[in-house]
Write an enzyme that holds these catalytic residues in place. Structure first.
Site, PDB file in Angstrom:
ATOM      1  N   SER A 136      -3.457 -11.595  -0.131  1.00 15.86           N
ATOM      2  CA  SER A 136      -4.135 -11.920   1.129  1.00 15.86           C
ATOM      3  C   SER A 136      -5.613 -11.545   1.085  1.00 15.86           C
ATOM      4  O   SER A 136      -6.465 -12.303   1.565  1.00 15.86           O
ATOM      5  CB  SER A 136      -3.432 -11.284   2.319  1.00 15.86           C
ATOM      6  OG  SER A 136      -3.134  -9.945   2.059  1.00 15.86           O
TER       7      SER A 136
ATOM      8  N   SER B 201      -2.359  -7.878  -3.610  1.00 17.76           N
ATOM      9  CA  SER B 201      -3.454  -8.272  -2.717  1.00 17.76           C
ATOM     10  C   SER B 201      -3.762  -9.760  -2.678  1.00 17.76           C
ATOM     11  O   SER B 201      -4.929 -10.167  -2.684  1.00 17.76           O
ATOM     12  CB  SER B 201      -4.742  -7.533  -3.089  1.00 17.76           C
ATOM     13  OG  SER B 201      -4.612  -6.202  -2.792  1.00 17.76           O
TER      14      SER B 201
ATOM     15  N   GLU C  69      -3.936   6.092  -4.392  1.00 23.02           N
ATOM     16  CA  GLU C  69      -3.191   5.272  -3.419  1.00 23.02           C
ATOM     17  C   GLU C  69      -3.206   5.926  -2.050  1.00 23.02           C
ATOM     18  O   GLU C  69      -2.949   7.138  -1.934  1.00 23.02           O
ATOM     19  CB  GLU C  69      -1.756   5.103  -3.932  1.00 23.02           C
ATOM     20  CG  GLU C  69      -1.195   3.731  -3.706  1.00 23.02           C
ATOM     21  CD  GLU C  69      -1.943   2.657  -4.488  1.00 23.02           C
ATOM     22  OE1 GLU C  69      -2.825   1.997  -3.899  1.00 23.02           O
ATOM     23  OE2 GLU C  69      -1.638   2.462  -5.675  1.00 23.02           O
ATOM     24  N   HIS C  70      -3.486   5.101  -1.043  1.00 20.94           N
ATOM     25  CA  HIS C  70      -3.573   5.569   0.356  1.00 20.94           C
ATOM     26  C   HIS C  70      -4.684   6.599   0.528  1.00 20.94           C
ATOM     27  O   HIS C  70      -4.596   7.483   1.389  1.00 20.94           O
ATOM     28  CB  HIS C  70      -2.220   6.102   0.853  1.00 20.94           C
ATOM     29  CG  HIS C  70      -1.197   5.004   1.002  1.00 20.94           C
ATOM     30  ND1 HIS C  70      -1.148   4.189   2.111  1.00 20.94           N
ATOM     31  CD2 HIS C  70      -0.227   4.554   0.168  1.00 20.94           C
ATOM     32  CE1 HIS C  70      -0.169   3.300   1.964  1.00 20.94           C
ATOM     33  NE2 HIS C  70       0.399   3.489   0.776  1.00 20.94           N
ATOM     34  N   THR C  71      -5.689   6.512  -0.288  1.00 22.24           N
ATOM     35  CA  THR C  71      -6.856   7.390  -0.156  1.00 22.24           C
ATOM     36  C   THR C  71      -8.039   6.645   0.455  1.00 22.24           C
ATOM     37  O   THR C  71      -8.943   7.274   1.007  1.00 22.24           O
ATOM     38  CB  THR C  71      -7.290   7.936  -1.529  1.00 22.24           C
ATOM     39  OG1 THR C  71      -7.310   6.838  -2.453  1.00 22.24           O
ATOM     40  CG2 THR C  71      -6.339   8.999  -2.042  1.00 22.24           C
TER      41      THR C  71
ATOM     42  N   GLU D  53      -9.344  -8.602   8.475  1.00 21.56           N
ATOM     43  CA  GLU D  53      -7.940  -8.201   8.358  1.00 21.56           C
ATOM     44  C   GLU D  53      -7.575  -7.163   9.427  1.00 21.56           C
ATOM     45  O   GLU D  53      -6.519  -7.232  10.037  1.00 21.56           O
ATOM     46  CB  GLU D  53      -7.679  -7.650   6.948  1.00 21.56           C
ATOM     47  CG  GLU D  53      -6.272  -7.165   6.777  1.00 21.56           C
ATOM     48  CD  GLU D  53      -5.559  -7.708   5.552  1.00 21.56           C
ATOM     49  OE1 GLU D  53      -6.154  -8.481   4.782  1.00 21.56           O
ATOM     50  OE2 GLU D  53      -4.385  -7.337   5.387  1.00 21.56           O
TER      51      GLU D  53
ATOM     52  N   ASP E  10      -9.046  -3.213  -1.469  1.00 14.63           N
ATOM     53  CA  ASP E  10      -8.669  -4.520  -2.014  1.00 14.63           C
ATOM     54  C   ASP E  10      -9.831  -5.504  -1.955  1.00 14.63           C
ATOM     55  O   ASP E  10     -10.160  -6.180  -2.937  1.00 14.63           O
ATOM     56  CB  ASP E  10      -7.464  -5.084  -1.248  1.00 14.63           C
ATOM     57  CG  ASP E  10      -6.294  -4.117  -1.235  1.00 14.63           C
ATOM     58  OD1 ASP E  10      -6.300  -3.173  -2.043  1.00 14.63           O
ATOM     59  OD2 ASP E  10      -5.396  -4.301  -0.399  1.00 14.63           O
TER      60      ASP E  10
ATOM     61  N   TYR F 285       2.634   1.251   7.227  1.00 15.37           N
ATOM     62  CA  TYR F 285       1.251   1.509   6.822  1.00 15.37           C
ATOM     63  C   TYR F 285       0.422   2.112   7.961  1.00 15.37           C
ATOM     64  O   TYR F 285      -0.248   3.128   7.793  1.00 15.37           O
ATOM     65  CB  TYR F 285       0.626   0.199   6.346  1.00 15.37           C
ATOM     66  CG  TYR F 285      -0.734   0.348   5.723  1.00 15.37           C
ATOM     67  CD1 TYR F 285      -0.888   0.510   4.356  1.00 15.37           C
ATOM     68  CD2 TYR F 285      -1.882   0.325   6.499  1.00 15.37           C
ATOM     69  CE1 TYR F 285      -2.131   0.631   3.773  1.00 15.37           C
ATOM     70  CE2 TYR F 285      -3.134   0.449   5.937  1.00 15.37           C
ATOM     71  CZ  TYR F 285      -3.249   0.602   4.576  1.00 15.37           C
ATOM     72  OH  TYR F 285      -4.494   0.728   4.021  1.00 15.37           O
TER      73      TYR F 285
HETATM   74  C1  GLA Z   1      -3.054  -1.721   0.783  1.00 13.90           C
HETATM   75  C2  GLA Z   1      -4.347  -1.687   1.582  1.00 13.90           C
HETATM   76  C3  GLA Z   1      -5.411  -0.850   0.853  1.00 13.90           C
HETATM   77  C4  GLA Z   1      -4.877   0.513   0.437  1.00 13.90           C
HETATM   78  C5  GLA Z   1      -3.522   0.392  -0.244  1.00 13.90           C
HETATM   79  C6  GLA Z   1      -2.878   1.725  -0.502  1.00 13.90           C
HETATM   80  O1  GLA Z   1      -3.265  -2.415  -0.423  1.00 13.90           O
HETATM   81  O2  GLA Z   1      -4.829  -2.980   1.802  1.00 13.90           O
HETATM   82  O3  GLA Z   1      -6.555  -0.733   1.666  1.00 13.90           O
HETATM   83  O4  GLA Z   1      -4.814   1.376   1.545  1.00 13.90           O
HETATM   84  O5  GLA Z   1      -2.612  -0.406   0.506  1.00 13.90           O
HETATM   85  O6  GLA Z   1      -3.625   2.455  -1.412  1.00 13.90           O
END
Ligand code: GLA
Length: 390
Positions: free
Chosen positions: A138, A136, A44-46, A170, A182, A231
């Site tokens: 969107s 996800s 996550e967030h990588t 996006e 996503d 974010y």
């Molecule tokens: C959202 C973003 C992704 C990702 C996640 C966190 O879903 O759209 O690109 O950064 O957050 O892992």
């Protein structure tokens, strides 16, 4: 509280789309596209740090029924909001009054920017991916829209390019600086598998979901808009950290090297970077664990991911923590963590097959007692990415 079966289901969605199409435009759509939602197992967030992620596409979808128009108009009807929007391909810009349609507009904009010739269309959209819950929806709308334009115009666009263009839409049109995860998994997911994605090379490896395990998603029902969330701030903090460490991206430092050099970073930046650096390693370890049949180890890494997101990255919230802690208490749970950007939305749980019913009951009960919110808990199957419905 809903259980097991996917409310809606693809057939029901297609029926809704067909009925609305008939009422609004007359006749039938000439094709129907389905794009899945996604759940991220770990990593996550990588993605925006050039790192690794392990998502799966799930059996909840956004469906678009479409038919070509002779002119350059795009007519949209969002069945879930009972809302209509229209725009001309000659002048595509965001519409502040109908923000839901900006995902479709953004995709039309980016495809034309890249030189693809688009055709006007009449379209109806419906979905059963919960909105703003971290699954996800969107990105599913974006990828489904791109695929619809692709089918209409017979565009030469492979899965990775499609994902990159949807991400660009996006980032630059909607204004959310998301990573590639996503759109990538929704574009390229494979039934029965998660994808280990290298977000720098954009290559992937298929990782089978073990047959003894079930993926359960728990929706906290706490909603939080991504663009409003922190974010973009987190993203900036990572960039600051990478720059101070003299590396192109946080992907470029091992946990050991980071440990040795972290004192040059300020407190908050250090915590953010520590999450990303250790999370990348957890993804690689988790894939190895799964491939060697060590599901217990995989689960422990999921748990460690949640703690890191909660304490170092600070993107969890009370509802997510309560849900995860309720899951951790259940004996059939291998691992549980928040999934997606955070600040609300869903948790992902890996549960031993056979334990799912008890899990649903117990976790829902405890969550309701502690938060007063009624969760939605459902079993997910790993699905294929975007496709035409036969
Ligand atoms: C959202 C973003 C992704 C990702 C996640 C966190 O879903 O759209 O690109 O950064 O957050 O892992």
């Amino acid at each position: 509280m809903n259980s097991e079966s996917v409310p809606g289901g693809l057939e029901v969605l297609r029926e809704r789309v067909n009925r609305a199409f008939e009422t609004l435009y007359g006749g039938e759509p000439s094709f129907v596209v389905a794009a899945p939602g996604r759940v991220n197992l770990i990593g996550e967030h990588t993605d925006y740090n050039d790192g690794f992620v392990l998502p799966a596409a799930i059996d909840r979808h956004v469906v678009i029924g479409a038919r070509a128009r002779a002119d350059r108009q795009v007519h949209l009807y969002a069945a879930d909001f009972a809302a209509r929007a229209e725009f001309s391909l000659n002048d595509v810009h965001p519409d502040p009054a109908q923000t839901w349609s900006n995902y479709e507009r953004g995709v039309a904009w980016v495809l034309q920017e890249e030189g693809y010739g688009l055709q006007g269309m009449d379209a109806v959209i419906a979905g059963d991916v919960p909105v703003a819950s971290g699954l996800s929806s969107s990105a599913a709308v974006e990828v489904a829209t791109a695929y619809a334009f692709q089918v209409l115009g017979d565009l030469d666009l492979d899965g990775v390019k499609r994902a990159l263009l949807c991400q660009k839409a996006e980032n630059e049109f909607v204004g959310m600086r998301c990573g590639i995860m996503d759109q990538y998994i929704i574009s390229l997911g494979k039934r029965g598998h998660a994808l280990l994605i290298d977000c720098r090379s954009l290559e992937y490896r298929l990782v089978p979901i073990p047959s003894g395990c079930i993926i359960i998603v728990c929706d906290t029902k706490k909603r939080r808009g991504l663009v409003d969330s922190e974010y973009n701030t987190r993203r900036r903090e990572c960039e600051v950290g990478a720059k101070a460490l003299g590396i192109a991206a946080l992907r470029d430092i091992t946990p050991e090297e980071f440990e040795a050099r972290q004192s040059i970073l300020s407190g908050v930046t250090r915590k953010r970077c520590r999450h990303v650096v250790t999370e990348d390693q957890r993804v690689l370890d988790a894939v190895q664990a799964l491939e060697s049949g060590d599901q217990g180890r995989f689960g422990q890494l999921m748990n460690a991911s949640h703690i890191s997101l909660r304490d170092d990255y600070e993107v969890s919230c009370r509802e997510l923590d309560v849900m995860v802690q309720a899951a951790w208490k259940h004996e059939g749970v291998l691992g549980a963590r928040m999934t997606g950007a955070g600040f609300g939305g869903c948790t992902v749980n890996l549960v031993t097959r056979g334990a799912e019913e008890g899990f649903q009951r117990q976790v829902a009960q405890e969550y309701m007692e502690q938060t007063g919110l009624i969760p939605e808990i459902y079993i997910c199957a790993a699905e294929d990415g975007v496709r035409l419905l036969a």
